[in-house]
Write a protein that holds these residues in place. Structure first.
Motif, mmCIF file in Angstrom:
data_model
loop_
_atom_site.group_PDB
_atom_site.id
_atom_site.type_symbol
_atom_site.label_atom_id
_atom_site.label_comp_id
_atom_site.label_asym_id
_atom_site.label_seq_id
_atom_site.Cartn_x
_atom_site.Cartn_y
_atom_site.Cartn_z
ATOM 1 N N GLY A 75 0.764 -1.241 0.000
ATOM 2 C CA GLY A 75 0.000 0.000 0.000
ATOM 3 C C GLY A 75 0.793 1.288 0.000
ATOM 4 N N GLU A 76 2.135 1.214 -0.143
ATOM 5 C CA GLU A 76 2.950 2.429 -0.068
ATOM 6 C C GLU A 76 3.368 2.944 -1.443
ATOM 7 O OE1 GLU A 76 2.910 3.349 2.869
ATOM 8 O OE2 GLU A 76 2.474 1.454 3.870
ATOM 9 N N VAL A 77 3.035 2.199 -2.515
ATOM 10 C CA VAL A 77 3.539 2.507 -3.845
ATOM 11 C C VAL A 77 2.388 2.903 -4.770
ATOM 12 C CG1 VAL A 77 4.733 1.547 -5.866
ATOM 13 C CG2 VAL A 77 5.481 0.939 -3.563
ATOM 14 N N CYS A 78 2.577 4.020 -5.471
ATOM 15 C CA CYS A 78 1.545 4.450 -6.417
ATOM 16 C C CYS A 78 1.765 3.855 -7.798
ATOM 17 C CB CYS A 78 1.489 5.975 -6.503
ATOM 18 S SG CYS A 78 3.014 6.765 -7.057
ATOM 19 N N ALA A 79 3.032 3.576 -8.147
ATOM 20 C CA ALA A 79 3.308 3.061 -9.484
ATOM 21 C C ALA A 79 4.639 2.325 -9.511
ATOM 22 C CB ALA A 79 3.324 4.189 -10.506
ATOM 23 N N ILE A 80 4.744 1.423 -10.480
ATOM 24 C CA ILE A 80 5.963 0.635 -10.679
ATOM 25 C C ILE A 80 6.354 0.729 -12.146
ATOM 26 C CG2 ILE A 80 6.945 -1.694 -10.648
ATOM 27 C CD1 ILE A 80 4.828 -2.375 -8.479
ATOM 28 N N VAL A 81 7.639 0.884 -12.382
ATOM 29 C CA VAL A 81 8.160 0.718 -13.731
ATOM 30 C C VAL A 81 9.140 -0.449 -13.670
ATOM 31 C CG1 VAL A 81 9.923 2.500 -13.356
ATOM 32 C CG2 VAL A 81 9.375 1.769 -15.672
ATOM 33 N N SER A 82 8.928 -1.420 -14.553
ATOM 34 C CA SER A 82 9.669 -2.674 -14.506
ATOM 35 C C SER A 82 10.245 -3.006 -15.865
ATOM 36 C CB SER A 82 8.748 -3.816 -14.050
ATOM 37 O OG SER A 82 9.344 -5.080 -14.268
ATOM 38 N N GLU A 83 11.373 -3.694 -15.854
ATOM 39 C CA GLU A 83 11.964 -4.162 -17.104
ATOM 40 C C GLU A 83 10.994 -5.039 -17.888
ATOM 41 O OE1 GLU A 83 15.960 -6.401 -18.793
ATOM 42 O OE2 GLU A 83 15.356 -6.727 -16.716
ATOM 43 N N GLU A 84 10.107 -5.727 -17.181
ATOM 44 C CA GLU A 84 9.239 -6.702 -17.824
ATOM 45 C C GLU A 84 7.916 -6.129 -18.325
ATOM 46 O OE1 GLU A 84 10.629 -9.467 -18.455
ATOM 47 O OE2 GLU A 84 12.361 -9.044 -17.193
ATOM 48 N N ASP A 85 7.662 -4.844 -18.062
ATOM 49 C CA ASP A 85 6.398 -4.233 -18.485
ATOM 50 C C ASP A 85 6.648 -3.065 -19.431
ATOM 51 O OD1 ASP A 85 4.414 -5.765 -16.944
ATOM 52 O OD2 ASP A 85 5.449 -4.931 -15.208
ATOM 53 N N ASP A 86 5.840 -2.980 -20.482
ATOM 54 C CA ASP A 86 6.012 -1.933 -21.487
ATOM 55 C C ASP A 86 5.772 -0.543 -20.913
ATOM 56 O OD1 ASP A 86 6.151 -4.238 -22.934
ATOM 57 O OD2 ASP A 86 4.659 -3.684 -24.436
ATOM 58 N N GLU A 87 4.738 -0.410 -20.096
ATOM 59 C CA GLU A 87 4.318 0.887 -19.589
ATOM 60 C C GLU A 87 4.342 0.918 -18.062
ATOM 61 O OE1 GLU A 87 3.849 3.380 -21.544
ATOM 62 O OE2 GLU A 87 3.911 2.278 -23.447
ATOM 63 N N ILE A 88 4.041 2.092 -17.520
ATOM 64 C CA ILE A 88 3.945 2.257 -16.069
ATOM 65 C C ILE A 88 2.815 1.392 -15.532
ATOM 66 C CG2 ILE A 88 3.491 3.902 -14.210
ATOM 67 C CD1 ILE A 88 4.444 6.113 -16.161
ATOM 68 N N VAL A 89 3.075 0.708 -14.426
ATOM 69 C CA VAL A 89 2.034 -0.066 -13.754
ATOM 70 C C VAL A 89 1.532 0.766 -12.572
ATOM 71 C CG1 VAL A 89 1.479 -2.200 -12.522
ATOM 72 C CG2 VAL A 89 3.139 -2.234 -14.403
ATOM 73 N N GLU A 90 0.342 1.316 -12.714
ATOM 74 C CA GLU A 90 -0.242 2.137 -11.640
ATOM 75 C C GLU A 90 -1.016 1.223 -10.695
ATOM 76 O OE1 GLU A 90 -1.975 6.379 -12.113
ATOM 77 O OE2 GLU A 90 -3.723 5.044 -12.096
ATOM 78 N N ILE A 91 -0.726 1.340 -9.390
ATOM 79 C CA ILE A 91 -1.370 0.406 -8.463
ATOM 80 C C ILE A 91 -2.130 1.073 -7.328
ATOM 81 C CG2 ILE A 91 0.182 -1.520 -8.961
ATOM 82 C CD1 ILE A 91 1.776 -0.864 -6.503
ATOM 83 N N ASN A 92 -1.774 2.303 -6.932
ATOM 84 C CA ASN A 92 -2.483 2.937 -5.818
ATOM 85 C C ASN A 92 -2.236 4.448 -5.872
ATOM 86 O OD1 ASN A 92 -3.698 3.749 -3.479
ATOM 87 N ND2 ASN A 92 -2.517 2.426 -2.115
ATOM 88 N N VAL A 93 -3.166 5.195 -6.445
ATOM 89 C CA VAL A 93 -2.952 6.627 -6.666
ATOM 90 C C VAL A 93 -2.865 7.414 -5.356
ATOM 91 C CG1 VAL A 93 -4.023 6.608 -8.938
ATOM 92 C CG2 VAL A 93 -5.435 7.067 -6.920
ATOM 93 N N ASP A 94 -3.256 6.800 -4.242
ATOM 94 C CA ASP A 94 -3.225 7.503 -2.959
ATOM 95 C C ASP A 94 -1.902 7.326 -2.214
ATOM 96 O OD1 ASP A 94 -5.838 8.521 -3.164
ATOM 97 O OD2 ASP A 94 -6.659 6.589 -2.530
#
Length: 329
Positions: free
Chosen positions: A92-111
């Protein structure tokens, strides 16, 4: 009268306790970054367990797809990516992840306040032959207002904006090494307790060394200056050590003194390693341990990233060796 203090051996400081004791050093200390580091450690423990089973279960080898880099994904690449995203989402502490394995930003929790950039499993092609591999991560504080959608500006920050960075090395023992800008500390996984325990405090990299790490198989596609530096290393009777896992090569050189080089080649004109989730993290650790990291001209952490999967050259390790390598370019 019996001396009970002599009974039992000292286990040491666990990662959780160390983070709690050092929380006042974290920017915006509210406990969020502390929890985020614990979430990463938890994911690392799970990946460590998966890797230890790779010779017994059908989780080694190619997955049958390619990532955004055009590289064949290994099954454990995909597993590691899923495990880390799930752990960070649940934390619950992360709003987004950028990973080598994903094309785009992975948004997970805007708060939430933090962005994580990661290479979930570096050197994963080494799994099939039981060679050390690792995880690399960077942590940034978001720029956009909490509660809004994450923007590219949140993830395309210079390396010197990192609030924490680290790596997990899955080798003969599993180690988590990280910095928050107050030195570098290493924690070794104690399997019977299931805990990371402080084993290498305030790590300092030698100012000079005699190890050079580069894929000499690409020698004739290197620029003349890089080839001249390699010849210099041979003349000095330096030791060539190259595992093919960035985390493993960097880890060894940080402790023993050396330089890791991944230059541009005819096939990779901008270099091959990724700035956002590989080079920035290791550059932060290198500098905090007394080392140096450049692209041959500029300090890595001062480079403006323009895209998620931007590539760069990397010269990293003992300062005297990095400066000498640059003098040949």
């Amino acid at each position: 009268m019996n001396d009970n203090t002599a009974i039992g051996s000292t286990i040491g400081t666990t990662l959780d306790r160390f983070i709690k004791n050092k929380q006042s050093e974290f920017p915006f200390a509210t406990g969020e970054l502390s929890q985020l580091l614990r979430d990463i450690a938890l994911a690392g423990k799970i990946i460590n367990l998966e890797i230890s089973k790779s010779g017994l279960l059908d989780i080694a080898g190619a997955y049958g797809t390619t990532n955004i880099q055009g590289e064949a994904q290994q099954k454990l690449d995909v597993i590691a990516n899923v495990r880390f995203i799930r752990a960070l989402k649940n934390g619950g502490e992360v709003c987004a992840i950028v990973s080598e394995e994903d094309d785009e930003i992975v948004e997970i929790n805007v708060d939430s306040n933090y962005v994580v950039a990661m290479d979930p499993l570096d050197g994963s092609s080494n799994i099939d032959v039981n060679v050390s591999i690792g995880t690399i991560f960077s942590i940034y504080r978001r720029i956009s207002p909490v509660g809004t959608h994450v923007t590219k500006e949140d993830v395309l920050q210079k390396g010197d904006q990192q609030v924490a960075a680290g790596y997990i090395l899955y080798g003969s023992s599993t180690m988590l090494v990280y910095t928050t800008g107050h030195g570098v500390n290493g924690f070794t996984h104690e399997p019977s307790l299931g805990e990371f325990v402080l084993s290498h405090s305030d790590i300092k990299s030698p100012q000079d060394g005699n190890i050079y790490s580069i894929n000499e198989g690409s020698y004739y596609s290197f620029e003349p200056g890089v080839r001249k530096y390699i010849e210099y290393c041979k003349e000095q009777r330096y030791s060539a050590r190259y595992i093919g896992s960035l985390v493993s090569d960097f880890h060894r050189n940080m402790f023993k003194g050396g330089i890791y080089i991944y230059p541009r080649t005819d096939q990779a004109l901008n270099g091959k390693l990724r700035l956002v989730y590989e080079c920035n993290a290791l550059a932060f650790i290198a500098e905090q341990s007394g080392g140096m990291a450049t692209d041959g001209e500029r300090r890595i952490m001062e480079i403006d990233p323009l895209e998620l999967h931007q590539r760069t050259q990397l010269f990293i390790g003992s300062p005297t060796m990095v400066q000498k390598a640059q003098s040949f370019l």
